[in-house]
Design a protein around this motif. Sequence first.
Motif, PDB file in Angstrom:
ATOM      1  N   THR A 105       0.833  -1.203   0.000  1.00 33.27           N
ATOM      2  CA  THR A 105       0.000   0.000   0.000  1.00 33.27           C
ATOM      3  C   THR A 105       0.866   1.250   0.000  1.00 33.27           C
ATOM      4  OG1 THR A 105      -1.785  -1.139   1.167  1.00 33.27           O
ATOM      5  CG2 THR A 105      -1.768   1.270   1.283  1.00 33.27           C
ATOM      6  N   MET A 106       0.493   2.202  -0.829  1.00 36.70           N
ATOM      7  CA  MET A 106       1.124   3.509  -0.880  1.00 36.70           C
ATOM      8  C   MET A 106       0.160   4.541  -0.284  1.00 36.70           C
ATOM      9  SD  MET A 106       4.058   2.811  -2.334  1.00 36.70           S
ATOM     10  CE  MET A 106       4.714   4.409  -2.837  1.00 36.70           C
ATOM     11  N   VAL A 107       0.702   5.480   0.473  1.00 37.11           N
ATOM     12  CA  VAL A 107      -0.085   6.513   1.150  1.00 37.11           C
ATOM     13  C   VAL A 107       0.207   7.861   0.508  1.00 37.11           C
ATOM     14  CG1 VAL A 107      -0.479   7.704   3.342  1.00 37.11           C
ATOM     15  CG2 VAL A 107      -0.105   5.227   3.314  1.00 37.11           C
ATOM     16  N   ALA A 108      -0.839   8.594   0.184  1.00 39.68           N
ATOM     17  CA  ALA A 108      -0.684   9.925  -0.413  1.00 39.68           C
ATOM     18  C   ALA A 108      -0.174  10.914   0.623  1.00 39.68           C
ATOM     19  CB  ALA A 108      -2.005  10.409  -0.982  1.00 39.68           C
ATOM     20  N   VAL A 109       0.834  11.710   0.240  1.00 44.27           N
ATOM     21  CA  VAL A 109       1.380  12.764   1.095  1.00 44.27           C
ATOM     22  C   VAL A 109       1.136  14.090   0.383  1.00 44.27           C
ATOM     23  CG1 VAL A 109       3.420  13.670   2.261  1.00 44.27           C
ATOM     24  CG2 VAL A 109       3.173  11.192   1.931  1.00 44.27           C
ATOM     25  N   GLU A 110       0.259  14.903   0.946  1.00 43.11           N
ATOM     26  CA  GLU A 110      -0.029  16.202   0.346  1.00 43.11           C
ATOM     27  C   GLU A 110       1.182  17.111   0.472  1.00 43.11           C
ATOM     28  OE1 GLU A 110      -3.307  19.824   0.829  1.00 43.11           O
ATOM     29  OE2 GLU A 110      -2.943  18.423   2.469  1.00 43.11           O
ATOM     30  N   GLY A 111       1.529  17.792  -0.605  1.00 52.64           N
ATOM     31  CA  GLY A 111       2.671  18.695  -0.575  1.00 52.64           C
ATOM     32  C   GLY A 111       2.505  19.794   0.456  1.00 52.64           C
ATOM     33  N   GLY A 112       3.625  20.343   0.895  1.00 52.91           N
ATOM     34  CA  GLY A 112       3.574  21.406   1.892  1.00 52.91           C
ATOM     35  C   GLY A 112       4.961  21.918   2.218  1.00 52.91           C
ATOM     36  N   THR A 113       5.026  22.800   3.179  1.00 52.41           N
ATOM     37  CA  THR A 113       6.283  23.410   3.610  1.00 52.41           C
ATOM     38  C   THR A 113       6.543  23.038   5.069  1.00 52.41           C
ATOM     39  OG1 THR A 113       6.012  25.255   2.082  1.00 52.41           O
ATOM     40  CG2 THR A 113       7.514  25.595   3.939  1.00 52.41           C
ATOM     41  N   PHE A 114       7.781  22.670   5.369  1.00 51.76           N
ATOM     42  CA  PHE A 114       8.138  22.289   6.734  1.00 51.76           C
ATOM     43  C   PHE A 114       9.564  22.716   7.022  1.00 51.76           C
ATOM     44  CE2 PHE A 114      10.139  18.967   4.388  1.00 51.76           C
ATOM     45  CZ  PHE A 114      11.045  18.302   5.204  1.00 51.76           C
ATOM     46  N   THR A 115       9.925  22.641   8.290  1.00 56.53           N
ATOM     47  CA  THR A 115      11.298  22.908   8.695  1.00 56.53           C
ATOM     48  C   THR A 115      12.032  21.586   8.829  1.00 56.53           C
ATOM     49  OG1 THR A 115      10.642  24.909   9.862  1.00 56.53           O
ATOM     50  CG2 THR A 115      12.790  23.990  10.401  1.00 56.53           C
ATOM     51  N   MET A 116      13.077  21.414   8.042  1.00 53.94           N
ATOM     52  CA  MET A 116      13.854  20.179   7.980  1.00 53.94           C
ATOM     53  C   MET A 116      15.100  20.331   8.825  1.00 53.94           C
ATOM     54  SD  MET A 116      15.137  18.245   4.522  1.00 53.94           S
ATOM     55  CE  MET A 116      15.992  16.662   4.566  1.00 53.94           C
ATOM     56  N   GLY A 117      15.453  19.274   9.552  1.00 54.27           N
ATOM     57  CA  GLY A 117      16.685  19.298  10.330  1.00 54.27           C
ATOM     58  C   GLY A 117      16.431  19.435  11.811  1.00 54.27           C
ATOM     59  N   ALA A 118      17.361  20.115  12.485  1.00 49.95           N
ATOM     60  CA  ALA A 118      17.404  20.157  13.953  1.00 49.95           C
ATOM     61  C   ALA A 118      16.372  21.130  14.507  1.00 49.95           C
ATOM     62  CB  ALA A 118      18.807  20.536  14.423  1.00 49.95           C
ATOM     63  N   THR A 119      15.103  20.729  14.479  1.00 53.40           N
ATOM     64  CA  THR A 119      14.028  21.532  15.035  1.00 53.40           C
ATOM     65  C   THR A 119      14.005  21.382  16.557  1.00 53.40           C
ATOM     66  OG1 THR A 119      12.612  19.684  14.381  1.00 53.40           O
ATOM     67  CG2 THR A 119      12.559  21.659  13.012  1.00 53.40           C
ATOM     68  N   ALA A 120      13.208  22.243  17.209  1.00 51.22           N
ATOM     69  CA  ALA A 120      13.284  22.401  18.665  1.00 51.22           C
ATOM     70  C   ALA A 120      13.050  21.113  19.422  1.00 51.22           C
ATOM     71  CB  ALA A 120      12.285  23.467  19.105  1.00 51.22           C
ATOM     72  N   GLU A 121      12.129  20.265  18.948  1.00 52.90           N
ATOM     73  CA  GLU A 121      11.802  19.062  19.720  1.00 52.90           C
ATOM     74  C   GLU A 121      12.942  18.048  19.741  1.00 52.90           C
ATOM     75  OE1 GLU A 121      11.373  17.800  15.660  1.00 52.90           O
ATOM     76  OE2 GLU A 121      10.574  19.586  16.680  1.00 52.90           O
ATOM     77  N   GLN A 122      13.919  18.200  18.858  1.00 49.65           N
ATOM     78  CA  GLN A 122      15.068  17.291  18.844  1.00 49.65           C
ATOM     79  C   GLN A 122      16.054  17.599  19.963  1.00 49.65           C
ATOM     80  OE1 GLN A 122      14.985  14.625  16.709  1.00 49.65           O
ATOM     81  NE2 GLN A 122      12.962  15.480  16.249  1.00 49.65           N
ATOM     82  N   GLY A 123      15.997  18.827  20.485  1.00 49.57           N
ATOM     83  CA  GLY A 123      16.789  19.209  21.648  1.00 49.57           C
ATOM     84  C   GLY A 123      18.268  18.967  21.466  1.00 49.57           C
ATOM     85  N   SER A 124      18.913  18.544  22.544  1.00 48.33           N
ATOM     86  CA  SER A 124      20.362  18.340  22.532  1.00 48.33           C
ATOM     87  C   SER A 124      20.762  17.063  21.815  1.00 48.33           C
ATOM     88  CB  SER A 124      20.893  18.307  23.969  1.00 48.33           C
ATOM     89  OG  SER A 124      20.303  17.239  24.695  1.00 48.33           O
ATOM     90  N   ASP A 125      19.786  16.242  21.404  1.00 51.30           N
ATOM     91  CA  ASP A 125      20.121  15.015  20.668  1.00 51.30           C
ATOM     92  C   ASP A 125      20.515  15.302  19.225  1.00 51.30           C
ATOM     93  OD1 ASP A 125      19.623  13.400  22.840  1.00 51.30           O
ATOM     94  OD2 ASP A 125      17.554  12.985  22.277  1.00 51.30           O
ATOM     95  N   ALA A 126      20.167  16.462  18.711  1.00 49.08           N
ATOM     96  CA  ALA A 126      20.487  16.791  17.324  1.00 49.08           C
ATOM     97  C   ALA A 126      22.004  16.799  17.120  1.00 49.08           C
ATOM     98  CB  ALA A 126      19.900  18.137  16.950  1.00 49.08           C
ATOM     99  N   THR A 127      22.447  16.241  16.009  1.00 46.73           N
ATOM    100  CA  THR A 127      23.864  16.164  15.685  1.00 46.73           C
ATOM    101  C   THR A 127      24.243  17.252  14.691  1.00 46.73           C
ATOM    102  OG1 THR A 127      23.414  14.558  13.931  1.00 46.73           O
ATOM    103  CG2 THR A 127      23.909  13.681  16.125  1.00 46.73           C
ATOM    104  N   ASP A 128      25.527  17.454  14.509  1.00 47.22           N
ATOM    105  CA  ASP A 128      26.006  18.568  13.691  1.00 47.22           C
ATOM    106  C   ASP A 128      25.436  18.551  12.281  1.00 47.22           C
ATOM    107  OD1 ASP A 128      27.479  19.461  15.824  1.00 47.22           O
ATOM    108  OD2 ASP A 128      29.416  18.724  15.075  1.00 47.22           O
ATOM    109  N   ASP A 129      25.293  17.356  11.692  1.00 47.71           N
ATOM    110  CA  ASP A 129      24.849  17.332  10.299  1.00 47.71           C
ATOM    111  C   ASP A 129      23.338  17.531  10.145  1.00 47.71           C
ATOM    112  OD1 ASP A 129      23.858  14.832  11.037  1.00 47.71           O
ATOM    113  OD2 ASP A 129      25.435  13.724  10.008  1.00 47.71           O
ATOM    114  N   GLU A 130      22.626  17.743  11.279  1.00 45.25           N
ATOM    115  CA  GLU A 130      21.212  18.109  11.212  1.00 45.25           C
ATOM    116  C   GLU A 130      21.022  19.625  11.176  1.00 45.25           C
ATOM    117  OE1 GLU A 130      18.935  15.900  14.240  1.00 45.25           O
ATOM    118  OE2 GLU A 130      20.580  14.441  14.190  1.00 45.25           O
ATOM    119  N   TYR A 131      22.114  20.361  11.267  1.00 48.11           N
ATOM    120  CA  TYR A 131      22.082  21.830  11.208  1.00 48.11           C
ATOM    121  C   TYR A 131      22.599  22.298   9.842  1.00 48.11           C
ATOM    122  CZ  TYR A 131      21.439  21.887  16.288  1.00 48.11           C
ATOM    123  OH  TYR A 131      20.949  21.723  17.558  1.00 48.11           O
ATOM    124  N   PRO A 132      22.183  23.480   9.395  1.00 41.04           N
ATOM    125  CA  PRO A 132      21.134  24.314   9.982  1.00 41.04           C
ATOM    126  C   PRO A 132      19.744  23.808   9.617  1.00 41.04           C
ATOM    127  CG  PRO A 132      21.960  25.351   8.016  1.00 41.04           C
ATOM    128  CD  PRO A 132      22.799  24.111   8.210  1.00 41.04           C
TER     129      PRO A 132
END
Length: 337
Positions: A105-132
Amino acid sequence: MMKKLLNPLLMVFMLMLASFATGRQYPRGDVDQNSAVNIADVTSLIDYLLTRDATDISLVNADCDFDGKVTIGDVTCLIDYLLTHEWPAVEPTTETFNVNGVTFTMVAVEGGTFTMGATAEQGSDATDDEYPAHQVTLSSYSIGQTEVTQALWLAVMGNNPSEYTSANGYTDNLNRPVEQVSWNDCHMFITKLNQLTGKTFRLPTEAEWEFAARGGNKSYGYKYAGSNTIEDVAWYWGDLPSHTYGTDGYATQPVASKAPNELGLYDMSGNVYEWCQDWFGSYSSDAQTNPTGPSSGTYRVDRGGGWHFDAGDSRVSFRDYSGMDYGWASSGLRLAL
């Protein structure tokens, strides 16, 4: 899928955090934009349906059933939430295919805009290559509801390269994800799958993978794909049925045996790493539309963590990479279309 939280106030708080992370200014159901979801929002929504005056409301937040329209159905959805303190489930738009007797089964994903990478909920677990962290806009696409299973790989390729089979002392369960497949192997599989179906399946781009893992336009800003509690949604080292080598619990687990994320996708955190199309490279702070990664490189991106990796690898923004001809017992794939 919206998970029931401890109480409605906590729900509203989590929705507000998610709204910040995804670009939605206010949470689902907050029609009058006062940072609360209550009976006044029902009144505002009904007023809009009668007058079509959207001056003082948010139509984005008024689309409570996520169908892309604001109708009387959204009033019903909002009232249900106020009565139960749980949002009604929203069924994903899907298409099912059959290849040599095996369905997927394939699921439809409606296009949109988001923030990719080290967003706030990732906290201190985010690694260098998730920035900026950076803004990404995507067109609509479809993505596999689960990883490609051993059953589907066998139906397409006529063989099963996986470690976790009876040939190696495990109980056969073809509903486990296929693994020990390299990026190159995946492209051979996709080429043959396309010949069999007449479709143009492919690997997702890294941005498509992350947007889907985050829940797309339905995202609530979770750290993992569908929850802030990893055990709800992921098979990873800390939640294996067994830590004894050679047992069925010390291995991949059947797909869709944990809860799905907001889009109805399973196992985007944990179980097996999933190959993406992109070369691995550093992020830019620039806003991008339908990015496909660097034009060349040494390694290809893989995402999502795996059954014998730590929780941090299962985060929605965590990035990893491997050589194109390297497959191991936690490397699999998820299709895009």
